[in-house]
Design a protein around this motif. Structure first.
Motif, PDB file in Angstrom:
ATOM      1  N   ILE A 265       0.945  -1.279  -0.139  1.00 43.06           N
ATOM      2  CA  ILE A 265       0.101  -0.014  -0.020  1.00 43.06           C
ATOM      3  C   ILE A 265       0.904   1.288  -0.049  1.00 43.06           C
ATOM      4  CG2 ILE A 265      -1.730   1.467   1.328  1.00 43.06           C
ATOM      5  CD1 ILE A 265      -2.631  -1.391   2.273  1.00 43.06           C
ATOM      6  N   ASN A 266       2.084   1.336   0.781  1.00 42.71           N
ATOM      7  CA  ASN A 266       2.878   2.198   0.821  1.00 42.71           C
ATOM      8  C   ASN A 266       3.337   2.688  -0.588  1.00 42.71           C
ATOM      9  OD1 ASN A 266       2.344   2.415   3.730  1.00 42.71           O
ATOM     10  ND2 ASN A 266       4.487   1.522   4.296  1.00 42.71           N
ATOM     11  N   GLY A 267       3.639   1.649  -1.476  1.00 43.16           N
ATOM     12  CA  GLY A 267       4.060   2.027  -2.534  1.00 43.16           C
ATOM     13  C   GLY A 267       3.213   2.701  -3.481  1.00 43.16           C
ATOM     14  N   LEU A 268       2.100   2.860  -3.079  1.00 39.29           N
ATOM     15  CA  LEU A 268       0.549   3.440  -4.117  1.00 39.29           C
ATOM     16  C   LEU A 268       0.681   4.908  -3.802  1.00 39.29           C
ATOM     17  CD1 LEU A 268      -1.780   0.577  -3.689  1.00 39.29           C
ATOM     18  CD2 LEU A 268      -0.383   0.777  -5.560  1.00 39.29           C
ATOM     19  N   GLY A 269       1.233   5.702  -2.901  1.00 41.98           N
ATOM     20  CA  GLY A 269       1.065   6.885  -2.591  1.00 41.98           C
ATOM     21  C   GLY A 269       0.385   7.384  -1.159  1.00 41.98           C
ATOM     22  N   TYR A 270       0.897   8.421  -0.840  1.00 40.37           N
ATOM     23  CA  TYR A 270       0.205   8.844   0.745  1.00 40.37           C
ATOM     24  C   TYR A 270      -1.152   8.978   0.607  1.00 40.37           C
ATOM     25  CZ  TYR A 270       0.050  13.970  -0.152  1.00 40.37           C
ATOM     26  OH  TYR A 270      -0.281  15.216  -0.601  1.00 40.37           O
ATOM     27  N   LEU A 271      -1.799   9.349  -0.560  1.00 42.76           N
ATOM     28  CA  LEU A 271      -3.210   9.780  -0.562  1.00 42.76           C
ATOM     29  C   LEU A 271      -3.866   8.097  -0.567  1.00 42.76           C
ATOM     30  CD1 LEU A 271      -3.958  12.236  -3.379  1.00 42.76           C
ATOM     31  CD2 LEU A 271      -3.871  12.615  -1.027  1.00 42.76           C
ATOM     32  N   VAL A 272      -3.347   7.299  -1.128  1.00 45.23           N
ATOM     33  CA  VAL A 272      -3.958   5.879  -1.018  1.00 45.23           C
ATOM     34  C   VAL A 272      -3.896   5.333   0.418  1.00 45.23           C
ATOM     35  CG1 VAL A 272      -3.821   3.553  -1.915  1.00 45.23           C
ATOM     36  CG2 VAL A 272      -3.544   5.295  -3.295  1.00 45.23           C
ATOM     37  N   ILE A 273      -2.674   5.477   1.002  1.00 40.38           N
ATOM     38  CA  ILE A 273      -2.308   5.322   2.375  1.00 40.38           C
ATOM     39  C   ILE A 273      -3.389   6.049   3.275  1.00 40.38           C
ATOM     40  CG2 ILE A 273      -0.829   5.317   4.183  1.00 40.38           C
ATOM     41  CD1 ILE A 273       1.422   5.455   2.449  1.00 40.38           C
ATOM     42  N   ALA A 274      -3.620   7.380   3.104  1.00 40.78           N
ATOM     43  CA  ALA A 274      -4.806   8.147   3.831  1.00 40.78           C
ATOM     44  C   ALA A 274      -6.224   7.346   3.532  1.00 40.78           C
ATOM     45  CB  ALA A 274      -4.760   9.449   3.438  1.00 40.78           C
ATOM     46  N   ALA A 275      -6.430   7.063   2.510  1.00 42.01           N
ATOM     47  CA  ALA A 275      -7.765   6.605   2.134  1.00 42.01           C
ATOM     48  C   ALA A 275      -8.003   5.159   2.865  1.00 42.01           C
ATOM     49  CB  ALA A 275      -8.187   6.185   0.740  1.00 42.01           C
ATOM     50  N   HIS A 276      -7.036   4.280   2.761  1.00 35.73           N
ATOM     51  CA  HIS A 276      -6.902   3.020   3.540  1.00 35.73           C
ATOM     52  C   HIS A 276      -7.026   3.141   5.080  1.00 35.73           C
ATOM     53  CE1 HIS A 276      -6.223  -1.299   3.455  1.00 35.73           C
ATOM     54  NE2 HIS A 276      -5.400  -1.027   4.714  1.00 35.73           N
ATOM     55  N   THR A 277      -6.391   3.938   5.441  1.00 34.31           N
ATOM     56  CA  THR A 277      -6.191   4.285   6.899  1.00 34.31           C
ATOM     57  C   THR A 277      -7.795   4.695   7.618  1.00 34.31           C
ATOM     58  OG1 THR A 277      -3.930   5.291   6.912  1.00 34.31           O
ATOM     59  CG2 THR A 277      -5.175   5.658   8.872  1.00 34.31           C
ATOM     60  N   ALA A 278      -8.232   5.657   6.714  1.00 37.52           N
ATOM     61  CA  ALA A 278      -9.751   5.858   6.973  1.00 37.52           C
ATOM     62  C   ALA A 278     -10.733   4.876   6.916  1.00 37.52           C
ATOM     63  CB  ALA A 278     -10.136   7.084   6.311  1.00 37.52           C
ATOM     64  N   ALA A 279     -10.468   4.091   5.951  1.00 38.90           N
ATOM     65  CA  ALA A 279     -11.298   2.992   5.645  1.00 38.90           C
ATOM     66  C   ALA A 279     -11.231   1.671   6.595  1.00 38.90           C
ATOM     67  CB  ALA A 279     -11.031   2.242   4.204  1.00 38.90           C
ATOM     68  N   ARG A 280     -10.046   1.583   6.848  1.00 37.06           N
ATOM     69  CA  ARG A 280      -9.686   0.445   8.097  1.00 37.06           C
ATOM     70  C   ARG A 280     -10.263   0.866   9.458  1.00 37.06           C
ATOM     71  NH1 ARG A 280      -8.509  -4.474   6.975  1.00 37.06           N
ATOM     72  NH2 ARG A 280      -7.218  -4.964   8.635  1.00 37.06           N
ATOM     73  N   ARG A 281     -10.281   2.245   9.725  1.00 39.47           N
ATOM     74  CA  ARG A 281     -10.753   2.678  11.118  1.00 39.47           C
ATOM     75  C   ARG A 281     -12.394   2.422  11.055  1.00 39.47           C
ATOM     76  NH1 ARG A 281      -6.109   2.636  12.602  1.00 39.47           N
ATOM     77  NH2 ARG A 281      -5.154   4.557  13.697  1.00 39.47           N
ATOM     78  N   LEU A 282     -12.901   2.538   9.971  1.00 41.83           N
ATOM     79  CA  LEU A 282     -14.150   2.255  10.041  1.00 41.83           C
ATOM     80  C   LEU A 282     -14.663   0.814   9.822  1.00 41.83           C
ATOM     81  CD1 LEU A 282     -15.287   5.275   7.281  1.00 41.83           C
ATOM     82  CD2 LEU A 282     -16.030   4.831   9.911  1.00 41.83           C
ATOM     83  N   TYR A 283     -13.615   0.045   9.166  1.00 41.34           N
ATOM     84  CA  TYR A 283     -13.850  -1.306   8.994  1.00 41.34           C
ATOM     85  C   TYR A 283     -13.642  -1.964  10.446  1.00 41.34           C
ATOM     86  CZ  TYR A 283     -11.412  -5.958   8.968  1.00 41.34           C
ATOM     87  OH  TYR A 283     -11.013  -7.349   9.193  1.00 41.34           O
ATOM     88  N   GLN A 284     -12.634  -1.408  11.490  1.00 42.38           N
ATOM     89  CA  GLN A 284     -12.610  -1.757  12.662  1.00 42.38           C
ATOM     90  C   GLN A 284     -13.927  -1.647  13.453  1.00 42.38           C
ATOM     91  OE1 GLN A 284      -9.021   0.415  13.644  1.00 42.38           O
ATOM     92  NE2 GLN A 284      -7.721  -1.262  12.843  1.00 42.38           N
TER      93      GLN A 284
END
Length: 449
Positions: A265-284
């Motif tokens: 994921i880190n290799g996809l850029g920081y905007l993708v990291i930010a999107a995944h971080t927010a989504a995983r918080r909601l996933y949790q």
């Protein structure tokens, strides 16, 4: 044995005591998630996408280091629950004494190890240079206080082992409110950045530990070991260490897979990291009802295994599967309607890439929660009946799957490969776990299908 606030899992109705036990656990997990979500919300809104990406890059490392300690503690509490179910007061106290000694040794090793490997690990995961400093500030503060995280988890686990799920919730509510206030003070008022979010978490968790210890000392004396309960019993220590290692390594393999996936994921850029971080918080957050049932199954099966009542274990597992199906339907409908608004709220971002990817993740994964719910309940039940290798093997499947997705599919398919990675792997894991549990000789004993 007297234990205030406990549920009777050994006699009578099965489903109602499970639900009564589970509701406080559910709210406990909810407030635990508030720790992480408030961090994310305040960081995202106050410090921006780069700071949010820093927490996202640090989270798998947190799960790897802290997750092993927490998993180890859960394994120790399983043995305590068995002795409670067997109505063996002496061995119950012996298990608590052993938990303290073994736990301190494990925490000391993990704390030292984290200081050595933290920076190299973040670099190995290709953490973007613009966020690696803040990621280290966040995770290093947490890992230096592994003892605090472990101590609360062990105290709460021991209370739940004897059927009391209410008091851990009470203590966690108090500390969660403290965490919310401290997050705002540390980040928005004092300007301590993402490191301040970690400091708030450590302080708030310390409050939980203190409250748990005070309550146990005053209200649950059966859990207080005497000097004689610290005498080394090779058989007991071997069993508890093996059980702790089994759950610790199970958690570790899961977290290692997440760490490897994060590198992709880190290799996809920081905007993708930010999107995944927010989504995983909601996933949790969506996972809270399933985690609560898993912890309920942990206590129920452990106690009934100690009391030698396999027929009650079988019925409880079927109830847990039905529960997972119903909750999955409810969550899926909610996510499909509100996912974009939730991503916008958590991330505080106006970037289309962040909102689009975060929404897509939630909508694709939501219908698969049933698989994960059944998977987690079954794996925990295997642990509770003394199986140590088979549950870990399922985590190895997950680790191997995430390696393959990171190496082969993410470079070709981008973030879509990240989204479908876990649901695909869960299908392989659940097949192995269901076969292992329902074919176990103890579970099949006198089975009436």
């Amino acid at each position: 044995m007297d234990c205030r606030g406990k549920q009777d899992f050994l006699e009578g109705n099965i489903f109602k005591p499970m639900i009564r036990f589970m509701i406080p656990v559910l709210f406990s997990v909810l407030f635990q998630q508030l720790y992480n979500t408030v961090d994310t919300l305040i960081v995202g809104h106050t410090l921006g996408d780069a700071a949010l990406a820093a927490i996202g890059a640090a989270t798998p490392v947190y799960d790897l280091m802290i997750g092993f300690a927490l998993g180890f503690g859960n394994g120790l509490s399983i043995v305590t629950a068995r002795f409670y179910g067997a109505d063996d007061r002496k061995r119950l106290k012996d298990s608590v004494g052993a938990s303290l000694i073994i736990g301190l040794a494990v925490v000391a090793v993990l704390t030292i190890l984290s200081e050595i490997v933290m920076i190299p690990l973040l670099r190995l995961l290709h953490t973007p240079s613009e966020v690696i400093g803040e990621a280290y500030d966040y995770i290093s503060m947490i890992t230096r206080f592994t003892l605090v995280m472990f101590a609360y988890n062990l105290c709460a686990g021991i209370l739940r082992a004897v059927g009391n799920s209410i008091m851990p919730l009470v203590f966690l509510v108090v500390s969660s409110l403290a965490n919310i206030a401290l997050d705002y003070i540390m980040i928005a008022v004092l300007g301590r950045g993402v490191g301040g979010a970690a400091e708030a978490t450590v302080i708030a968790q310390s409050v939980s530990v203190l409250l748990c210890l005070l309550y146990i000392a005053k209200a649950v004396p059966i859990l207080i070991p005497g000097k004689e309960n610290f005498k080394k019993d090779r058989t007991l220590y071997k069993e508890m260490t093996a059980q702790g290692q089994s759950m610790g390594f199970m958690s570790c393999f899961v977290s290692a897979g997440s760490v490897i996936l994060q590198s992709g994921i880190n290799g996809l850029g920081y905007l993708v990291i930010a999107a995944h971080t927010a989504a995983r918080r909601l996933y949790q957050f969506c996972m809270i009802p399933f985690i609560a049932m898993t912890q309920t199954i942990n206590t129920f099966v452990s106690q009934n295994y100690g009391a030698d009542k396999p027929h009650r274990i079988r019925r409880a597992m079927k109830y847990s599967y039905l529960y997972s199906a119903v909750i999955t339907v409810v969550i899926t409908v909610f996510v499909w309607i509100f996912a974009p608004d939730m991503i916008r709220l958590i991330s505080g971002s106006g970037e289309e890439e962040v909102l689009r990817n975060g929404t897509l993740y939630l909508r694709v994964v939501a219908p698969c929660y049933f698989i994960l719910g059944v998977l987690n309940s079954t794996r925990t039940a295997l642990q509770a009946i003394g199986q140590k290798i088979l549950p870990v093997f399922s985590s190895v499947i997950e680790l191997v799957g995430k390696i393959l997705f990171t190496v082969i599919f993410i470079p070709k398919l981008g973030y879509m490969a990240v989204i479908v990675c876990e649901p695909v792997i869960w299908c392989f894991m659940i097949a192995q776990l269901l076969a292992a549990f329902w074919r176990d000789p103890y579970i099949r004993h006198n089975s009436v299908l």
